[in-house]
Motif scaffolding. Structure first.
Motif, PDB file in Angstrom:
ATOM      1  N   GLN A   1     -30.806  48.126  46.461  1.00 20.24           N
ATOM      2  CA  GLN A   1     -31.618  47.277  47.311  1.00 20.24           C
ATOM      3  C   GLN A   1     -31.292  45.802  47.051  1.00 20.24           C
ATOM      4  O   GLN A   1     -30.876  45.442  45.952  1.00 20.24           O
ATOM      5  CB  GLN A   1     -33.101  47.533  47.032  1.00 20.24           C
ATOM      6  N   ILE A   2     -31.498  44.970  48.025  1.00 17.11           N
ATOM      7  CA  ILE A   2     -31.272  43.532  47.869  1.00 17.11           C
ATOM      8  C   ILE A   2     -32.153  43.022  46.736  1.00 17.11           C
ATOM      9  O   ILE A   2     -33.326  43.370  46.644  1.00 17.11           O
ATOM     10  CB  ILE A   2     -31.544  42.803  49.194  1.00 17.11           C
ATOM     11  N   GLY A   3     -31.567  42.233  45.846  1.00 19.52           N
ATOM     12  CA  GLY A   3     -32.276  41.678  44.699  1.00 19.52           C
ATOM     13  C   GLY A   3     -32.153  42.509  43.434  1.00 19.52           C
ATOM     14  O   GLY A   3     -32.447  42.024  42.350  1.00 19.52           O
ATOM     15  N   GLU A   4     -31.719  43.754  43.541  1.00 21.94           N
ATOM     16  CA  GLU A   4     -31.584  44.597  42.356  1.00 21.94           C
ATOM     17  C   GLU A   4     -30.305  44.264  41.594  1.00 21.94           C
ATOM     18  O   GLU A   4     -29.326  43.795  42.168  1.00 21.94           O
ATOM     19  CB  GLU A   4     -31.589  46.074  42.731  1.00 21.94           C
ATOM     20  N   GLU A   5     -30.345  44.521  40.276  1.00 20.35           N
ATOM     21  CA  GLU A   5     -29.212  44.269  39.399  1.00 20.35           C
ATOM     22  C   GLU A   5     -28.853  45.536  38.644  1.00 20.35           C
ATOM     23  O   GLU A   5     -29.705  46.393  38.416  1.00 20.35           O
ATOM     24  CB  GLU A   5     -29.550  43.182  38.378  1.00 20.35           C
ATOM     25  N   ALA A   6     -27.574  45.624  38.253  1.00 14.65           N
ATOM     26  CA  ALA A   6     -27.117  46.763  37.463  1.00 14.65           C
ATOM     27  C   ALA A   6     -25.997  46.321  36.539  1.00 14.65           C
ATOM     28  O   ALA A   6     -25.176  45.471  36.902  1.00 14.65           O
ATOM     29  CB  ALA A   6     -26.627  47.880  38.369  1.00 14.65           C
ATOM     30  N   GLU A   7     -25.983  46.901  35.342  1.00 14.86           N
ATOM     31  CA  GLU A   7     -24.878  46.688  34.416  1.00 14.86           C
ATOM     32  C   GLU A   7     -24.045  47.957  34.406  1.00 14.86           C
ATOM     33  O   GLU A   7     -24.585  49.061  34.243  1.00 14.86           O
ATOM     34  CB  GLU A   7     -25.386  46.377  33.014  1.00 14.86           C
ATOM     35  N   ILE A   8     -22.729  47.794  34.635  1.00 12.93           N
ATOM     36  CA  ILE A   8     -21.845  48.948  34.774  1.00 12.93           C
ATOM     37  C   ILE A   8     -20.594  48.715  33.932  1.00 12.93           C
ATOM     38  O   ILE A   8     -19.707  47.962  34.331  1.00 12.93           O
ATOM     39  CB  ILE A   8     -21.453  49.156  36.259  1.00 12.93           C
ATOM     40  N   PRO A   9     -20.499  49.332  32.760  1.00 16.37           N
ATOM     41  CA  PRO A   9     -19.264  49.196  31.983  1.00 16.37           C
ATOM     42  C   PRO A   9     -18.162  50.064  32.588  1.00 16.37           C
ATOM     43  O   PRO A   9     -18.424  51.159  33.085  1.00 16.37           O
ATOM     44  CB  PRO A   9     -19.661  49.693  30.590  1.00 16.37           C
ATOM     45  N   VAL A  10     -16.934  49.556  32.574  1.00 12.65           N
ATOM     46  CA  VAL A  10     -15.799  50.300  33.117  1.00 12.65           C
ATOM     47  C   VAL A  10     -14.653  50.279  32.113  1.00 12.65           C
ATOM     48  O   VAL A  10     -14.625  49.470  31.194  1.00 12.65           O
ATOM     49  CB  VAL A  10     -15.307  49.712  34.469  1.00 12.65           C
ATOM     50  N   ALA A  11     -13.699  51.183  32.300  1.00 14.49           N
ATOM     51  CA  ALA A  11     -12.465  51.167  31.513  1.00 14.49           C
ATOM     52  C   ALA A  11     -11.507  50.183  32.180  1.00 14.49           C
ATOM     53  O   ALA A  11     -11.333  50.198  33.396  1.00 14.49           O
ATOM     54  CB  ALA A  11     -11.856  52.553  31.460  1.00 14.49           C
ATOM     55  N   TRP A  12     -10.868  49.346  31.391  1.00 19.40           N
ATOM     56  CA  TRP A  12     -10.017  48.278  31.905  1.00 19.40           C
ATOM     57  C   TRP A  12      -8.701  48.282  31.137  1.00 19.40           C
ATOM     58  O   TRP A  12      -8.696  48.333  29.916  1.00 19.40           O
ATOM     59  CB  TRP A  12     -10.736  46.947  31.699  1.00 19.40           C
ATOM     60  N   LEU A  13      -7.600  48.230  31.874  1.00 17.05           N
ATOM     61  CA  LEU A  13      -6.288  48.113  31.247  1.00 17.05           C
ATOM     62  C   LEU A  13      -5.880  46.654  31.357  1.00 17.05           C
ATOM     63  O   LEU A  13      -5.515  46.175  32.435  1.00 17.05           O
ATOM     64  CB  LEU A  13      -5.259  49.018  31.929  1.00 17.05           C
ATOM     65  N   GLN A  14      -5.990  45.953  30.261  1.00 15.25           N
ATOM     66  CA  GLN A  14      -5.645  44.536  30.235  1.00 15.25           C
ATOM     67  C   GLN A  14      -4.135  44.389  30.388  1.00 15.25           C
ATOM     68  O   GLN A  14      -3.370  45.169  29.797  1.00 15.25           O
ATOM     69  CB  GLN A  14      -6.099  43.922  28.912  1.00 15.25           C
ATOM     70  N   PRO A  15      -3.658  43.440  31.200  1.00 15.63           N
ATOM     71  CA  PRO A  15      -2.213  43.256  31.358  1.00 15.63           C
ATOM     72  C   PRO A  15      -1.518  43.115  30.006  1.00 15.63           C
ATOM     73  O   PRO A  15      -1.946  42.348  29.152  1.00 15.63           O
ATOM     74  CB  PRO A  15      -2.099  41.961  32.181  1.00 15.63           C
ATOM     75  N   GLY A  16      -0.473  43.900  29.797  1.00 13.76           N
ATOM     76  CA  GLY A  16       0.288  43.861  28.561  1.00 13.76           C
ATOM     77  C   GLY A  16      -0.283  44.729  27.451  1.00 13.76           C
ATOM     78  O   GLY A  16       0.344  44.879  26.408  1.00 13.76           O
ATOM     79  N   ALA A  17      -1.470  45.314  27.649  1.00 17.95           N
ATOM     80  CA  ALA A  17      -2.088  46.152  26.617  1.00 17.95           C
ATOM     81  C   ALA A  17      -1.614  47.592  26.759  1.00 17.95           C
ATOM     82  O   ALA A  17      -1.225  48.032  27.836  1.00 17.95           O
ATOM     83  CB  ALA A  17      -3.598  46.091  26.729  1.00 17.95           C
ATOM     84  N   ALA A  18      -1.685  48.316  25.660  1.00 19.06           N
ATOM     85  CA  ALA A  18      -1.264  49.714  25.667  1.00 19.06           C
ATOM     86  C   ALA A  18      -2.451  50.670  25.737  1.00 19.06           C
ATOM     87  O   ALA A  18      -2.256  51.868  25.902  1.00 19.06           O
ATOM     88  CB  ALA A  18      -0.440  50.005  24.415  1.00 19.06           C
TER      89      ALA A  18
END
Length: 70
Positions: A1-18
């Motif tokens: 809904q408009i005005g709502e907030e959420a925290e969503i952790p994701v998996a991220w492959l940082q450039p140059g990382a293994a």
């Protein structure tokens, strides 16, 4: 809904990382097509605008689509 907030952790492959790292993200819905987005561990925040299919149109300061010509 408009005005709502959420925290969503994701998996991220940082450039140059293994390996993948966790990227905490926070979203707040501003209206039907815009979200405030923040990724504090990479010091990025912006207003994201969605296209009708739900995909993000641009990440301001990071990338934007190129015009398509045939």
């Amino acid at each position: 809904q408009i005005g709502e907030e959420a925290e969503i952790p994701v998996a991220w492959l940082q450039p140059g990382a293994a390996t993948l790292i966790e990227l905490p993200q926070r979203y707040k819905r501003l209206d039907e097509h815009r979200y405030w987005y923040r990724a504090p561990s990479v010091s990025y925040e912006a207003i994201l605008e969605l296209v009708p299919n739900g995909f993000v149109r641009t990440y301001p300061g990071l990338w934007q689509p190129e015009a398509f010509s045939s």
